[in-house]
Scaffold this motif. Structure first.
Motif, PDB file in Angstrom:
ATOM      1  N   ASP A   1       0.842  -1.206   0.000  1.00  0.00           N
ATOM      2  CA  ASP A   1       0.000   0.000   0.000  1.00  0.00           C
ATOM      3  C   ASP A   1       0.876   1.254   0.000  1.00  0.00           C
ATOM      4  O   ASP A   1       0.434   2.324  -0.414  1.00  0.00           O
ATOM      5  CB  ASP A   1      -0.862   0.064   1.279  1.00  0.00           C
ATOM      6  CG  ASP A   1      -2.187  -0.663   1.120  1.00  0.00           C
ATOM      7  OD1 ASP A   1      -2.373  -1.363   0.114  1.00  0.00           O
ATOM      8  OD2 ASP A   1      -3.047  -0.524   2.023  1.00  0.00           O
ATOM      9  N   SER A   2       2.087   1.112   0.531  1.00  0.00           N
ATOM     10  CA  SER A   2       2.927   2.302   0.717  1.00  0.00           C
ATOM     11  C   SER A   2       4.284   2.165   0.015  1.00  0.00           C
ATOM     12  O   SER A   2       5.227   2.876   0.337  1.00  0.00           O
ATOM     13  CB  SER A   2       3.130   2.556   2.212  1.00  0.00           C
ATOM     14  OG  SER A   2       3.689   1.409   2.821  1.00  0.00           O
ATOM     15  N   MET A   3       4.367   1.211  -0.930  1.00  0.00           N
ATOM     16  CA  MET A   3       5.611   1.047  -1.689  1.00  0.00           C
ATOM     17  C   MET A   3       5.256   0.832  -3.144  1.00  0.00           C
ATOM     18  O   MET A   3       4.154   0.414  -3.467  1.00  0.00           O
ATOM     19  CB  MET A   3       6.375  -0.224  -1.267  1.00  0.00           C
ATOM     20  CG  MET A   3       6.332  -0.548   0.157  1.00  0.00           C
ATOM     21  SD  MET A   3       6.950  -2.220   0.478  1.00  0.00           S
ATOM     22  CE  MET A   3       8.697  -1.924   0.457  1.00  0.00           C
ATOM     23  N   ARG A   4       6.239   1.057  -4.005  1.00  0.00           N
ATOM     24  CA  ARG A   4       6.102   0.598  -5.388  1.00  0.00           C
ATOM     25  C   ARG A   4       7.123  -0.506  -5.603  1.00  0.00           C
ATOM     26  O   ARG A   4       8.317  -0.306  -5.362  1.00  0.00           O
ATOM     27  CB  ARG A   4       6.342   1.738  -6.386  1.00  0.00           C
ATOM     28  CG  ARG A   4       5.208   2.721  -6.446  1.00  0.00           C
ATOM     29  CD  ARG A   4       5.265   3.647  -7.661  1.00  0.00           C
ATOM     30  NE  ARG A   4       4.039   4.419  -7.733  1.00  0.00           N
ATOM     31  CZ  ARG A   4       3.876   5.611  -7.161  1.00  0.00           C
ATOM     32  NH1 ARG A   4       4.884   6.183  -6.513  1.00  0.00           N
ATOM     33  NH2 ARG A   4       2.720   6.234  -7.233  1.00  0.00           N
ATOM     34  N   ILE A   5       6.635  -1.658  -6.056  1.00  0.00           N
ATOM     35  CA  ILE A   5       7.506  -2.801  -6.324  1.00  0.00           C
ATOM     36  C   ILE A   5       7.159  -3.343  -7.709  1.00  0.00           C
ATOM     37  O   ILE A   5       5.996  -3.634  -7.984  1.00  0.00           O
ATOM     38  CB  ILE A   5       7.317  -3.900  -5.247  1.00  0.00           C
ATOM     39  CG1 ILE A   5       7.725  -3.362  -3.865  1.00  0.00           C
ATOM     40  CG2 ILE A   5       8.119  -5.141  -5.600  1.00  0.00           C
ATOM     41  CD1 ILE A   5       7.627  -4.390  -2.744  1.00  0.00           C
ATOM     42  N   TRP A   6       8.169  -3.430  -8.553  1.00  0.00           N
ATOM     43  CA  TRP A   6       7.965  -3.963  -9.914  1.00  0.00           C
ATOM     44  C   TRP A   6       8.736  -5.264 -10.067  1.00  0.00           C
ATOM     45  O   TRP A   6       9.798  -5.439  -9.460  1.00  0.00           O
ATOM     46  CB  TRP A   6       8.483  -2.970 -10.965  1.00  0.00           C
ATOM     47  CG  TRP A   6       7.804  -1.629 -10.970  1.00  0.00           C
ATOM     48  CD1 TRP A   6       6.682  -1.267 -10.269  1.00  0.00           C
ATOM     49  CD2 TRP A   6       8.219  -0.455 -11.691  1.00  0.00           C
ATOM     50  NE1 TRP A   6       6.367   0.048 -10.527  1.00  0.00           N
ATOM     51  CE2 TRP A   6       7.294   0.576 -11.387  1.00  0.00           C
ATOM     52  CE3 TRP A   6       9.275  -0.173 -12.569  1.00  0.00           C
ATOM     53  CZ2 TRP A   6       7.397   1.863 -11.918  1.00  0.00           C
ATOM     54  CZ3 TRP A   6       9.375   1.106 -13.108  1.00  0.00           C
ATOM     55  CH2 TRP A   6       8.442   2.114 -12.790  1.00  0.00           C
ATOM     56  N   ASP A   7       8.198  -6.154 -10.911  1.00  0.00           N
ATOM     57  CA  ASP A   7       8.947  -7.363 -11.259  1.00  0.00           C
ATOM     58  C   ASP A   7      10.168  -6.925 -12.079  1.00  0.00           C
ATOM     59  O   ASP A   7      10.041  -6.164 -13.034  1.00  0.00           O
ATOM     60  CB  ASP A   7       8.054  -8.313 -12.087  1.00  0.00           C
ATOM     61  CG  ASP A   7       8.774  -9.608 -12.403  1.00  0.00           C
ATOM     62  OD1 ASP A   7       8.387 -10.630 -11.830  1.00  0.00           O
ATOM     63  OD2 ASP A   7       9.717  -9.593 -13.227  1.00  0.00           O
ATOM     64  N   LYS A   8      11.342  -7.403 -11.679  1.00  0.00           N
ATOM     65  CA  LYS A   8      12.581  -6.927 -12.305  1.00  0.00           C
ATOM     66  C   LYS A   8      12.656  -7.298 -13.784  1.00  0.00           C
ATOM     67  O   LYS A   8      13.162  -6.526 -14.592  1.00  0.00           O
ATOM     68  CB  LYS A   8      13.789  -7.523 -11.563  1.00  0.00           C
ATOM     69  CG  LYS A   8      14.684  -6.456 -10.975  1.00  0.00           C
ATOM     70  CD  LYS A   8      15.850  -7.078 -10.259  1.00  0.00           C
ATOM     71  CE  LYS A   8      16.985  -6.140 -10.029  1.00  0.00           C
ATOM     72  NZ  LYS A   8      16.815  -4.724 -10.032  1.00  0.00           N
ATOM     73  N   LYS A   9      12.159  -8.480 -14.122  1.00  0.00           N
ATOM     74  CA  LYS A   9      12.279  -8.945 -15.515  1.00  0.00           C
ATOM     75  C   LYS A   9      11.184  -8.364 -16.394  1.00  0.00           C
ATOM     76  O   LYS A   9      11.460  -7.793 -17.437  1.00  0.00           O
ATOM     77  CB  LYS A   9      12.174 -10.476 -15.553  1.00  0.00           C
ATOM     78  CG  LYS A   9      13.488 -11.168 -15.257  1.00  0.00           C
ATOM     79  CD  LYS A   9      13.546 -12.556 -15.912  1.00  0.00           C
ATOM     80  CE  LYS A   9      14.670 -13.381 -15.324  1.00  0.00           C
ATOM     81  NZ  LYS A   9      14.185 -14.319 -14.290  1.00  0.00           N
ATOM     82  N   THR A  10       9.938  -8.494 -15.930  1.00  0.00           N
ATOM     83  CA  THR A  10       8.816  -8.131 -16.805  1.00  0.00           C
ATOM     84  C   THR A  10       8.366  -6.681 -16.618  1.00  0.00           C
ATOM     85  O   THR A  10       7.642  -6.140 -17.442  1.00  0.00           O
ATOM     86  CB  THR A  10       7.599  -9.027 -16.508  1.00  0.00           C
ATOM     87  OG1 THR A  10       7.168  -8.745 -15.154  1.00  0.00           O
ATOM     88  CG2 THR A  10       7.944 -10.497 -16.621  1.00  0.00           C
TER      89      THR A  10
END
Ligand code: UDP
Length: 235
Positions: free
Chosen positions: A198-207
């Protein structure tokens, strides 16, 4: 055995309860999801459970690295026992990659890697919609003493380095996150609130897939599927 007593405060995503120990509180994680200063609001069944689990794991990791937080232990699916602290009305955001308000405010492109991590302060005020502020505003408005401001900045960078590395090992990119801090009766400053998607942005490193609350903000797919992917990888 610690007993849950009266409700102390209810926010958008959590309820805070007093306990039979005056130094401790219970946080209850709700299923409500909000965005755009509460303009968009929905229930996502099970979100509170995921955020409690993810926050507990991340607090445990920070504690193991010597970063002091309010976390004591997870009590149940939705509840966490924490130290009672007097919160500073300041949100500390750390960014590694440009996104969100940084892209709207300045000349950065979403996804652009920042040369060094950026620390920003926001004034925690619903009325003013959490505006960006600088150290001079914090001093002028007496939101926190000078040493506490420096400590929050240093700690936020430490938290960034710990979380960034842990997530990287799991093929996740830590784009940005928000921390809150509070003061214990002995005057030490600790990380409080929650550390969740809710308070972070996390992206998949590959996709590059976005796994955090941006899924809800911008209708990018099932919110809980993203949160579950984060939980699975950090567990
Ligand atoms: N954030 C938060 N609470 C807020 C504002 C921001 O947890 O009241 C988090 C947000 O999820 C993101 C980071 O802080 O991970 C940076 O947010 P930003 O300033 O880009 O604002 P946004 O556009 O997300 O509102």
């Amino acid at each position: 055995m610690i007993r849950k007593l009266d409700k102390l405060y209810e926010g958008k995503a959590k309820v805070v309860y007093k306990t039979s120990d005056p130094d401790k509180l219970i946080l209850h994680f709700k299923d409500k999801v909000t965005a755009f200063d509460g303009l968009k609001e929905e229930e996502r069944k099970g979100k509170g459970i995921l955020n409690n689990l993810i926050s507990s794991l991340l607090f445990e990791i920070l504690e193991s690295k010597g970063i002091k937080t309010h976390y004591i232990r997870r009590l149940s699916d939705r509840e966490m026992l924490v130290w009672k602290a007097e919160r500073f009305l300041v949100e500390v955001v750390v960014r590694n990659v440009a996104a969100g308000s940084l892209v709207k405010r300045l000349d950065f492109k979403e996804g652009e890697f920042l040369k060094t991590p950026l620390v920003e302060f926001f004034y925690k005020s619903d009325k003013l919609k959490d505006p960006l502020i600088c150290r001079s505003h914090i001093k002028l408005m007496n939101l926190a003493p000078e040493e506490a401001i420096s400590f929050m900045e240093e700690t936020a960078l430490k938290v960034n380095s710990v979380l960034k590395d842990i997530l990287k090992e799991r093929n996740l990119l830590l784009v940005d996150f928000k921390l809150e801090f509070g003061k214990l009766p002995n005057n030490s400053v600790i990380v409080i609130d929650e550390i969740s998607p809710d308070s972070m942005r996390i992206w998949d490193k590959k996709t590059g897939e976005k796994l955090d609350k941006d899924r809800f903000r911008y209708n990018l797919g099932d919110l809980l599927e993203g949160y579950r992917k984060i939980l699975e990888r950090i567990s």
